[in-house]
Design an enzyme around this catalytic site. Sequence first.
Site, PDB file in Angstrom:
ATOM      1  N   HIS A  10       0.831  -1.211   0.000  1.00  0.00           N
ATOM      2  CA  HIS A  10       0.000   0.000   0.000  1.00  0.00           C
ATOM      3  C   HIS A  10       0.866   1.261   0.000  1.00  0.00           C
ATOM      4  O   HIS A  10       2.067   1.226   0.307  1.00  0.00           O
ATOM      5  CB  HIS A  10      -0.904   0.003   1.232  1.00  0.00           C
ATOM      6  CG  HIS A  10      -0.134   0.030   2.528  1.00  0.00           C
ATOM      7  ND1 HIS A  10       0.386   1.187   3.061  1.00  0.00           N
ATOM      8  CD2 HIS A  10       0.205  -0.969   3.384  1.00  0.00           C
ATOM      9  CE1 HIS A  10       1.022   0.908   4.191  1.00  0.00           C
ATOM     10  NE2 HIS A  10       0.935  -0.390   4.415  1.00  0.00           N
ATOM     11  N   GLU A  83      -1.877  -7.230   7.155  1.00  0.00           N
ATOM     12  CA  GLU A  83      -0.535  -7.196   7.706  1.00  0.00           C
ATOM     13  C   GLU A  83      -0.441  -8.167   8.884  1.00  0.00           C
ATOM     14  O   GLU A  83      -1.457  -8.549   9.491  1.00  0.00           O
ATOM     15  CB  GLU A  83      -0.213  -5.769   8.168  1.00  0.00           C
ATOM     16  CG  GLU A  83       1.141  -5.572   8.809  1.00  0.00           C
ATOM     17  CD  GLU A  83       2.294  -5.935   7.894  1.00  0.00           C
ATOM     18  OE1 GLU A  83       2.517  -7.151   7.701  1.00  0.00           O
ATOM     19  OE2 GLU A  83       2.980  -5.030   7.404  1.00  0.00           O
TER      20      GLU A  83
END
Length: 212
Positions: A10, A83
């Site tokens: 990202h 994550e």
Amino acid sequence: MPPRFGILRHARTVWNASGRIQGQQDSPLTEDGRQDAERWARLLTRWKWDRLLASDLGRALETGHRIASIIDIPVDSDARLREMDWGIWTGLTMPEIRAHFPLIWEKASSGDWSFSPPQGERYLDVHRRATAALLDAANRYPDQRILVVCHEGTLKCLYYHPQSRRPSSGPIPPMQSGCLHFFDIDSQGLYLFRPNALILSEPAPMRSDTSR
């Protein structure tokens, strides 16, 4: 035809800018991060993509939607691409972790795939869930080329796992931050097809070599 998956991290967030580990918490993209996502989209148009698959965390979804709005492809999300859960280290900086947890940090840096931060998640489990998400996406969308937006820690687990393979011989080169990496699938499962395939942005000055 390009490989099945192109995977990237990202865009930059507020916590990235302050050097804090986000884990499965979230912080918004910075203005530079928003602009980067849109710039990346224009770079990524050199390949044909059928859809975008993102982690369900806000920073990955926003990055994905900004890219997909320019490339004009649908967006799906999968929580298994999140994550790594960094447990009680979430929100801390690397200097704080090294100062307060020196022995645990030494194990984190040793390449032990069974490592997990206090109350967090093992590297091995991140690899398993992310791999499962990609294999399921390949089954749902056969013959489609999927752009994946996830997280640096998740990407490193896919990239560096001992079972990671390349079609050519030789060691896997170090993973460069800010790059697109190609993965594909064969009869043995997911493999790293082309590492560091496209530089999207240079590493930010406050970046760490650990997951964000």
